[in-house]
Design a protein around this motif. Structure first.
Motif, mmCIF file in Angstrom:
data_model
loop_
_atom_site.group_PDB
_atom_site.id
_atom_site.type_symbol
_atom_site.label_atom_id
_atom_site.label_comp_id
_atom_site.label_asym_id
_atom_site.label_seq_id
_atom_site.Cartn_x
_atom_site.Cartn_y
_atom_site.Cartn_z
ATOM 1 N N HIS A 23 0.823 -1.202 0.000
ATOM 2 C CA HIS A 23 0.000 0.000 0.000
ATOM 3 C C HIS A 23 0.867 1.266 0.000
ATOM 4 N N GLU A 85 -4.354 9.785 -2.669
ATOM 5 C CA GLU A 85 -4.937 9.217 -1.447
ATOM 6 C C GLU A 85 -5.191 10.301 -0.409
ATOM 7 N N LEU A 93 0.031 5.123 4.562
ATOM 8 C CA LEU A 93 -0.446 5.848 3.391
ATOM 9 C C LEU A 93 0.539 5.739 2.232
ATOM 10 N N SER A 94 0.031 5.905 1.035
ATOM 11 C CA SER A 94 0.865 5.845 -0.153
ATOM 12 C C SER A 94 1.979 6.887 -0.085
ATOM 13 N N MET A 100 -2.444 5.288 -5.626
ATOM 14 C CA MET A 100 -2.841 4.595 -4.392
ATOM 15 C C MET A 100 -3.511 3.262 -4.732
#
Length: 386
Positions: A23, A85, A93-94, A100
């Protein structure tokens, strides 16, 4: 929530760690080279050979069973989406601007890797040969599944299974639609070539804007008068482009749209009729109609024999209450290319809840990792009993 026999806490935690890594470092369709490199490295670490002859960045592993009388294919998709994102409450988080994992493919890849890890640790329990498909470009056209089928990825497989974590299905439910489960998805561009002129003298023109209204109306007759009402379809025009003046009729108008059907025959009929009406209606008004099809994916057909096996596994593993029959949807999925040629089933795993409340492809989409034990367990059971 899920009673699992093989997906213990240690394996699930490992899979969650892999999912979060994917991710954080997403890659777009056809560009999943770092993802593929990690997948290859882990499969090699597990002692699972890789098969040659398939286009990169797809990764195909092969686990030889103790008996090898039957070959089961399992598939995960690897690509992310061109989305910025949103969200600040997640530590994973990306890290790639504008990209994303907004559809859960990071979870699919981690889930299949976890099943592969389990197989490598319990080889004596795996009687079937297993083809492990880590596929590129599910979100793009041309499709990664279509390319792999051309390359013969399922030539030696008896059946194929895939899963999808679903944010519109409650956490704790697992199921599918038998038969036609998802629609075909083909797009089109239409150029109406008329004759422009002054808006005050329309009789001197061949008005492509006016002609476009006839096309849009006529396309709806394809659905209502050419398709079996029990096997529905959709034609939607999503864009109309032409002209930029109050009093000038343009020479050309462009239409963009999508054609979707729940049967192979319906998709063929809708495409043919859309092209025919484009040309004939335009010609009737003295214009030229140019139709260009952008081929997408065929309908996804879940084979009854594979569905019976999948339902039996789901009920036996998680209990009767968790199995959920699902109505067909007009979303599309390139797993359909596998099922067009080979027996198999595509299974949905619910994850809707506080941690997964946004739809797929939304900037705030997130996968509820509480659903992953079910996915891992299913992939292992499909390998053992599919």
């Amino acid at each position: 929530m899920f009673n699992t026999q093989f997906a213990d806490n240690e394996l699930v935690d490992w899979a969650i760690g892999q999912r979060r890594h994917f991710h954080m470092y997403p890659e777009l369709s056809g560009q999943e080279y770092e993802t593929a490199a990690r997948v290859k490295s882990l499969l090699e670490e597990f002692g699972i050979p890789l098969l040659d002859g398939f286009s990169a960045p797809n990764v195909i592993g092969y686990f030889k069973g103790t008996e090898g009388k039957r070959t089961i294919a399992l598939r995960a998709d690897m690509d992310a989406l061109p989305i910025v994102e949103e969200g600040e409450d997640r530590p994973y988080l990306s890290t790639v601007p504008g990209v994303m994992h907004g559809c859960g493919h990071d979870g699919h890849t981690a889930t299949l890797l976890a099943a592969a890890k389990w197989m490598s640790q319990n080889p004596e329990l795996v009687k079937n040969n297993i083809i492990l498909i880590f596929q590129s470009s599910e979100e793009a056209s041309p499709s990664g599944a279509q390319q792999l089928m051309k390359e013969g990825v399922l030539d030696k497989a008896d059946v194929i299974y895939g899963i999808h974590y679903m944010s519109n299905m409650p956490l704790g439910q697992v199921g599918f639609e038998e038969g036609y489960a998802m629609a075909s998805s083909d797009d089109f561009d239409i150029i109406i070539e008329g004759k422009g002129g002054h808006g005050g003298n329309p009789h001197e023109t061949i008005d492509p804007i006016y002609i476009s209204t006839h096309l849009i109306q006529a396309f709806q007759s394809i659905v209502s008068r050419n398709l079996n009402p029990l096997k529905s379809g959709v034609i939607s025009v999503g864009g109309i482009y032409g002209g930029d003046s109050y009093n000038v009729i343009p020479d050309k108008v462009t239409l963009k749209g999508t054609i979707r059907a729940l049967t192979f025959e319906g998709a063929k009929t809708m495409i043919e009729k859309t092209e025919q009406l484009t040309k004939s209606i335009c010609e009737g008004f003295g214009a030229k109609g140019h139709f260009t099809l952008i081929e997408g994916t065929p309908p996804l057909y879940n084979h009854p024999e594979a569905c019976k096996t999948a339902e039996k596994i789901i009920r036996k593993t998680f209990g009767d209450d968790l199995f959920t029959p699902i109505e067909a949807v007009f979303g599309a999925e390139d797993f359909s290319y596998y099922l067009k040629e080979k027996t198999g089933a595509f299974v949905n795993i619910g994850m809707q809840g506080p941690k997964s409340q946004y739809p797929h492809h939304h900037p705030k989409f997130d996968l509820d990792e509480a659903a992953m034990p079910a996915g891992i367990e299913l992939m292992i059971k499909f390998a053992l009993e599919g």
